[in-house]
Write a protein that holds these residues in place. Structure first.
Motif, mmCIF file in Angstrom:
data_model
loop_
_atom_site.group_PDB
_atom_site.id
_atom_site.type_symbol
_atom_site.label_atom_id
_atom_site.label_comp_id
_atom_site.label_asym_id
_atom_site.label_seq_id
_atom_site.Cartn_x
_atom_site.Cartn_y
_atom_site.Cartn_z
ATOM 1 N N PRO A 1 -27.743 136.564 118.746
ATOM 2 C CA PRO A 1 -27.448 135.495 117.788
ATOM 3 C C PRO A 1 -27.706 135.913 116.344
ATOM 4 N N LEU A 2 -26.774 135.559 115.456
ATOM 5 C CA LEU A 2 -26.883 135.973 114.060
ATOM 6 C C LEU A 2 -28.077 135.373 113.352
ATOM 7 N N ARG A 3 -28.425 134.146 113.685
ATOM 8 C CA ARG A 3 -29.475 133.462 112.925
ATOM 9 C C ARG A 3 -30.783 134.252 112.914
ATOM 10 N N GLN A 4 -31.091 134.965 114.010
ATOM 11 C CA GLN A 4 -32.349 135.715 114.049
ATOM 12 C C GLN A 4 -32.302 136.923 113.114
ATOM 13 N N HIS A 5 -31.106 137.439 112.832
ATOM 14 C CA HIS A 5 -30.975 138.605 111.958
ATOM 15 C C HIS A 5 -31.010 138.223 110.471
ATOM 16 N N PHE A 6 -30.651 136.992 110.147
ATOM 17 C CA PHE A 6 -30.527 136.581 108.752
ATOM 18 C C PHE A 6 -31.624 135.610 108.323
ATOM 19 N N ARG A 7 -32.702 135.533 109.072
ATOM 20 C CA ARG A 7 -33.708 134.528 108.755
ATOM 21 C C ARG A 7 -34.409 134.791 107.416
ATOM 22 N N ARG B 1 -19.082 129.436 107.581
ATOM 23 C CA ARG B 1 -18.682 129.304 108.987
ATOM 24 C C ARG B 1 -19.453 130.276 109.874
ATOM 25 N N VAL B 2 -19.633 131.497 109.401
ATOM 26 C CA VAL B 2 -20.265 132.524 110.224
ATOM 27 C C VAL B 2 -21.782 132.367 110.263
ATOM 28 N N LEU B 3 -22.407 132.157 109.085
ATOM 29 C CA LEU B 3 -23.872 132.184 108.993
ATOM 30 C C LEU B 3 -24.507 130.813 108.890
#
Length: 358
Positions: A264-270, A291-293
């Motif tokens: 999942p992206l959210r864990q990479h961009f926290r 839309r993506v993040l």
């Protein structure tokens, strides 16, 4: 629906008198000097264009004109940073720049003290002397009331280049710094950067393409390696939507591609926020990044000073979020309020501004 707060602009630049003086005394680029009835800065390297002259309107150094424009477009607060785009740090060794950065930080601190509800700032730092920068980042927090530092994005083009900044990030972690990655190259002493290409044809368009690649590469370094694992209290702001949204779209591929399996992206961009500075202000690019993040990872940035009028950028960002008032509020205000509010006294200073209390 969330309450609609006034706009906070996290991408803006300025030149105090000391910058005009120090670069004005130089005979060779990078330098500042008269051009027509105004001033210009002469640059070197990729993106400089033929002749390397970039006009400097009064919005760069006239604080009263800046405040009048902010009032006219209803911007409550700006985060001010040194414009790494201009390539001064990349072109000159430490002994020719440390006084410039020191004076910029001192003068910008004075600006923040004079207008605490309108401005906050991150420190200008050297990439040719990172030990000095670590000390200066600490001084910025402890003595100057600054909330972090600005660095050129190509210093994080690869994991190898990013590793050279580890001692600086250790200081940033201790102070819970906000680190801003802006357009440009670090000094050549930083290994692992992309080539600094100067094109003979269509150099402006080719620079835009290269710039998007550079930003997306930095997004990859910071979001998809473990470099930031040791620095969980540092926040990262990446200009131009991480390369006109290219960084976000590459991240989406990382999420859906069976080859990459990034999770999942959210864990990479926290720890990472993307701003809507000039090259990332297009309506489609803003909408794609959201839309993506998610809207919680995007913040408004006008690129004010190089761009003398905030209105066009603001209009495009509002158009991209017009269908969702909560997302619009997050991008234009509440995300930035949360980031700035991590630092002592900033929440109270911001919320004391008349536009937040009316």
């Amino acid at each position: 629906m969330s309450r609609l707060f006034p706009v906070i602009d996290l991408h803006a630049h300025w030149f105090p008198p000391s910058t005009l003086d120090i670069l004005g005394r130089r005979a060779e680029a990078p330098r500042i000097g008269p051009q027509g009835e105004g001033l210009a800065i002469w640059r070197t390297g990729a993106g400089a264009g033929k002749g390397g002259a970039f006009p400097l309107g009064p919005q760069w150094y006239d604080v009263d004109a800046r405040l009048a424009h902010l009032d006219a477009v209803e911007i409550a607060h700006q985060l001010v940073s040194w414009p790494t785009t201009l390539g001064v740090d990349a072109a000159l060794p430490a002994e020719k720049t440390l006084d410039l950065w020191t004076q910029w930080n001192n003068d910008t601190s004075a600006l923040v003290r004079r207008h605490p509800d309108r401005f906050s700032a991150v420190a200008a730092l050297s990439t040719s002397d990172l030990a000095w920068s670590a000390r200066e980042l600490a001084r910025g927090h402890e003595k100057l009331g600054l909330i972090g530092g600005v660095l050129p994005v190509n210093g994080f083009f690869s994991r190898a280049s990013a590793e050279q900044f580890r001692p600086l990030f250790e200081v940033a972690q201790a102070h819970r710094s906000h680190i801003y990655l802006h357009t440009g190259f670090a000094n050549p002493v930083i290994a692992g950067q992309p080539p600094n290409l100067v094109y003979e044809d269509n150099d402006a368009i080719r620079w835009v393409i290269d710039n998007g690649f550079h930003f997306a590469s930095a997004v990859t370094t910071l979001a998809f390696t473990d470099f930031l694992a040791a620095f969980p209290d540092v926040t990262l702001q990446i200009a131009m939507l991480g390369g006109s949204g290219l960084g976000a779209l590459a991240a989406e591929q990382a999420e859906v591609s069976p080859r990459i399996q990034a999770g999942p992206l959210r864990q990479h961009f926290r720890q990472i926020w993307l701003d809507t500075g000039a090259a990332g202000s297009g309506t489609a690019a803003v909408a794609a990044a959201i839309r993506v993040l998610g809207s919680e990872r995007v913040v408004f940035g006008s690129d004010y000073a190089p761009l003398p009028d905030i209105r066009p950028t603001l209009q495009r960002v509002r158009a991209a979020t017009a269908h969702d008032p909560d997302s619009q509020n997050a991008v234009l205000s509440s995300n930035a309020l949360g980031l700035l509010g991590r630092h002592d006294g900033l929440s109270e200073r911001l919320l004391s501004h008349k536009d937040f209390t009316s």
